[in-house]
Write an enzyme that holds these catalytic residues in place. Structure first.
Site, PDB file in Angstrom:
ATOM      1  N   LYS A 115       0.853  -1.182   0.000  1.00 56.53           N
ATOM      2  CA  LYS A 115       0.000   0.000   0.000  1.00 56.53           C
ATOM      3  C   LYS A 115       0.889   1.233   0.000  1.00 56.53           C
ATOM      4  O   LYS A 115       1.663   1.464   0.924  1.00 56.53           O
ATOM      5  CB  LYS A 115      -0.901  -0.011   1.230  1.00 56.53           C
ATOM      6  CG  LYS A 115      -1.824   1.208   1.295  1.00 56.53           C
ATOM      7  CD  LYS A 115      -2.824   1.063   2.416  1.00 56.53           C
ATOM      8  CE  LYS A 115      -3.712   2.280   2.515  1.00 56.53           C
ATOM      9  NZ  LYS A 115      -4.728   2.133   3.558  1.00 56.53           N
ATOM     10  N   GLU A 153       7.670  -6.904   0.934  1.00 53.09           N
ATOM     11  CA  GLU A 153       6.415  -6.932   1.699  1.00 53.09           C
ATOM     12  C   GLU A 153       5.591  -8.173   1.343  1.00 53.09           C
ATOM     13  O   GLU A 153       4.979  -8.798   2.217  1.00 53.09           O
ATOM     14  CB  GLU A 153       5.590  -5.673   1.433  1.00 53.09           C
ATOM     15  CG  GLU A 153       6.132  -4.388   2.067  1.00 53.09           C
ATOM     16  CD  GLU A 153       5.847  -4.296   3.565  1.00 53.09           C
ATOM     17  OE1 GLU A 153       5.314  -5.270   4.157  1.00 53.09           O
ATOM     18  OE2 GLU A 153       6.162  -3.242   4.167  1.00 53.09           O
ATOM     19  N   LYS A 184      -2.122  -1.571  -3.927  1.00 53.52           N
ATOM     20  CA  LYS A 184      -3.019  -0.416  -3.884  1.00 53.52           C
ATOM     21  C   LYS A 184      -2.221   0.867  -3.944  1.00 53.52           C
ATOM     22  O   LYS A 184      -1.249   0.987  -3.190  1.00 53.52           O
ATOM     23  CB  LYS A 184      -3.789  -0.503  -2.570  1.00 53.52           C
ATOM     24  CG  LYS A 184      -4.697   0.647  -2.280  1.00 53.52           C
ATOM     25  CD  LYS A 184      -5.240   0.520  -0.891  1.00 53.52           C
ATOM     26  CE  LYS A 184      -6.079   1.755  -0.612  1.00 53.52           C
ATOM     27  NZ  LYS A 184      -6.570   1.791   0.729  1.00 53.52           N
ATOM     28  N   SER A 236     -10.218   5.408  -4.676  1.00 52.25           N
ATOM     29  CA  SER A 236     -11.168   6.518  -4.837  1.00 52.25           C
ATOM     30  C   SER A 236     -10.699   7.577  -5.828  1.00 52.25           C
ATOM     31  O   SER A 236     -11.502   8.110  -6.587  1.00 52.25           O
ATOM     32  CB  SER A 236     -11.453   7.141  -3.475  1.00 52.25           C
ATOM     33  OG  SER A 236     -10.252   7.599  -2.856  1.00 52.25           O
ATOM     34  N   TYR A 296     -15.052   0.598  -7.030  1.00 48.63           N
ATOM     35  CA  TYR A 296     -16.350   1.233  -6.801  1.00 48.63           C
ATOM     36  C   TYR A 296     -17.277   1.043  -8.005  1.00 48.63           C
ATOM     37  O   TYR A 296     -18.461   1.334  -7.924  1.00 48.63           O
ATOM     38  CB  TYR A 296     -16.155   2.723  -6.481  1.00 48.63           C
ATOM     39  CG  TYR A 296     -15.279   2.916  -5.250  1.00 48.63           C
ATOM     40  CD1 TYR A 296     -15.800   2.733  -3.974  1.00 48.63           C
ATOM     41  CD2 TYR A 296     -13.910   3.203  -5.363  1.00 48.63           C
ATOM     42  CE1 TYR A 296     -15.001   2.862  -2.844  1.00 48.63           C
ATOM     43  CE2 TYR A 296     -13.102   3.329  -4.247  1.00 48.63           C
ATOM     44  CZ  TYR A 296     -13.654   3.152  -2.989  1.00 48.63           C
ATOM     45  OH  TYR A 296     -12.856   3.254  -1.880  1.00 48.63           O
TER      46      TYR A 296
HETATM   47  C1  PBG Z   1      -7.674   3.213   5.592  1.00 51.39           C
HETATM   48  C2  PBG Z   1      -7.924   3.022   4.146  1.00 51.39           C
HETATM   49  C3  PBG Z   1      -7.742   3.972   3.127  1.00 51.39           C
HETATM   50  C4  PBG Z   1      -8.226   3.398   1.969  1.00 51.39           C
HETATM   51  C5  PBG Z   1      -8.658   2.110   2.273  1.00 51.39           C
HETATM   52  N1  PBG Z   1      -8.465   1.883   3.621  1.00 51.39           N
HETATM   53  C6  PBG Z   1      -7.233   5.362   3.202  1.00 51.39           C
HETATM   54  C7  PBG Z   1      -5.877   5.624   3.660  1.00 51.39           C
HETATM   55  O1  PBG Z   1      -5.043   4.739   3.851  1.00 51.39           O
HETATM   56  O2  PBG Z   1      -5.615   6.808   3.899  1.00 51.39           O
HETATM   57  C8  PBG Z   1      -8.270   4.092   0.640  1.00 51.39           C
HETATM   58  C9  PBG Z   1      -9.288   3.593  -0.334  1.00 51.39           C
HETATM   59  C10 PBG Z   1      -9.568   4.508  -1.461  1.00 51.39           C
HETATM   60  O3  PBG Z   1      -8.956   5.585  -1.638  1.00 51.39           O
HETATM   61  O4  PBG Z   1     -10.472   4.161  -2.259  1.00 51.39           O
HETATM   62  N2  PBG Z   1      -6.677   2.509   6.197  1.00 51.39           N
END
Ligand code: PBG
Length: 343
Positions: free
Chosen positions: A215, A253, A268, A294, A333
């Site tokens: 991530k 990781e 991600k 998102s 989404y």
């Molecule tokens: C929180 C989390 C986030 C997302 C999924 N789980 C935000 C972040 O890490 O700040 C982001 C998902 C998205 O942007 O669609 N741990």
């Protein structure tokens, strides 16, 4: 005297004819009709590839989200209905994210393991209405943390090992409520191992872990943090989420999470990280998920709303690219839209 031109003796024509005769390879033959293209297509999206992310809030209202047009913060009953529609279209799984009242947030995110909290109630309602639906939950402190970070903050530092204990309690709380898969998105070191041990000791050895293994600290999460009001109050997430310049670290990781007992691993964001999906897929035998986050969603939605891009075309192209890169599972989404287009 006028001499008629003879095509057969034109040397250029002769050369072209020879070249043409030798051209046994014509890739266009495999593109000549929709039927042939269907036969030779390498990647087919299917509704069953998807996990559908959904937001949930307290109360009876289903509320639009300014930063994510087309998405809603659902009431529990709205959530059950929306998830049921996606499930009926062939989407096997949802992942749920809570919008938590500011009054319930504190420095140690205690609300995240409250058995009567919003998420446990949402899990129970989903499983009661749709027993076959795979319910995935997000394990991280940020929606519950008054500092807005995924871990406990002290003197501006994110405290790794203390956070592991809380994440483990959160995962057990979700398992107790009936979650099929818990999904740690916090990027603390050692959390997969801690959560696996905690779940097993509590009698939940059948509950799976889908780890947000790779991530990145990404600008693409902005609209999501708007949806949940979960942005960090101070600082950024760069001491725990990965530097987007790195890919060897993604492999590291992945190998660690596999060793720690993850059942599935995730990359991600997805669209700007297709090379990372390829690399990670090469080194793991675990199913690989990728999250079209998102910001990726919002870029497509806003360009389409302005009439600048064809939404359906871009959605299908972007998701096919993610699957082509090696993702076995896609969080998007658009999952329900895609499933309805496939019908
Ligand atoms: C929180 C989390 C986030 C997302 C999924 N789980 C935000 C972040 O890490 O700040 C982001 C998902 C998205 O942007 O669609 N741990």
């Amino acid at each position: 005297m006028h001499k008629p031109q003879q095509a057969s003796i034109n040397p250029i024509h002769i050369a072209f004819f020879d070249l043409n005769r030798g051209m046994h390879q014509r890739p266009r033959r495999n593109r000549k009709s929709a039927g042939v293209r269907n036969l030779v297509r390498e990647i087919n999206l299917s509704a069953s590839d998807f996990i559908y992310p959904l937001f949930v809030q307290e109360g009876d209202a289903d509320e639009s989200i300014d930063s994510m047009p087309g998405c809603k913060r659902w009431s529990i009953s709205g959530l059950v209905k929306e998830a049921g529609e996606a499930y009926a279209l062939g989407v096997p799984a949802v992942v749920i994210f809570p919008a938590v009242d500011e009054a319930l947030k504190n420095k140690t995110a205690d609300e995240c393991w409250n058995d009567d909290g919003l998420i446990p109630r949402a899990i129970k309602a989903l499983k009661a209405a749709h027993p076959g639906l795979v319910v995935v939950t997000d394990v991280a402190l940020d929606p519950y943390n008054s500092d807005g970070h995924d871990g406990v903050v002290r003197d501006g530092e994110i405290i790794n090992d203390e956070t592991l204990e809380i994440l483990t309690k959160q995962a057990i709380c979700h398992a107790k409520a009936g979650a099929d898969i818990v999904s740690p998105s916090d990027m603390m070191d050692g959390r997969v191992s801690a959560i696996r041990t905690g779940l097993d000791d509590a009698g939940y050895s059948e509950v799976s872990i889908l780890s947000y293994t790779v991530k990145y600290a990404s600008g693409y999460y902005g609209p999501f943090r708007g949806a949940l009001d979960s942005a960090p109050k101070a600082g950024d997430k760069k001491t725990y989420q990965m530097d987007y310049a790195n890919v060897n670290e993604a492999v590291r990781e992945a190998l660690l999470d596999e060793e720690e007992g993850a059942d599935m691993i995730m990359i991600k964001p997805a669209g700007a990280y297709l090379d990372v999906i390829v690399r990670v897929k090469e080194v793991t035998t675990l199913p690989v998920a990728a999250y079209q986050v998102s910001g990726e969603y919002l870029m497509i939605k806003s360009a389409a709303a302005a009439g600048w891009l064809d939404e359906k075309a871009i959605v299908l192209e972007s998701l096919t690219a993610i699957k082509r890169a090696g993702a076995d599972i896609i969080l998007s989404y658009f999952a329900k839209d895609v499933a309805s287009w496939m019908k």
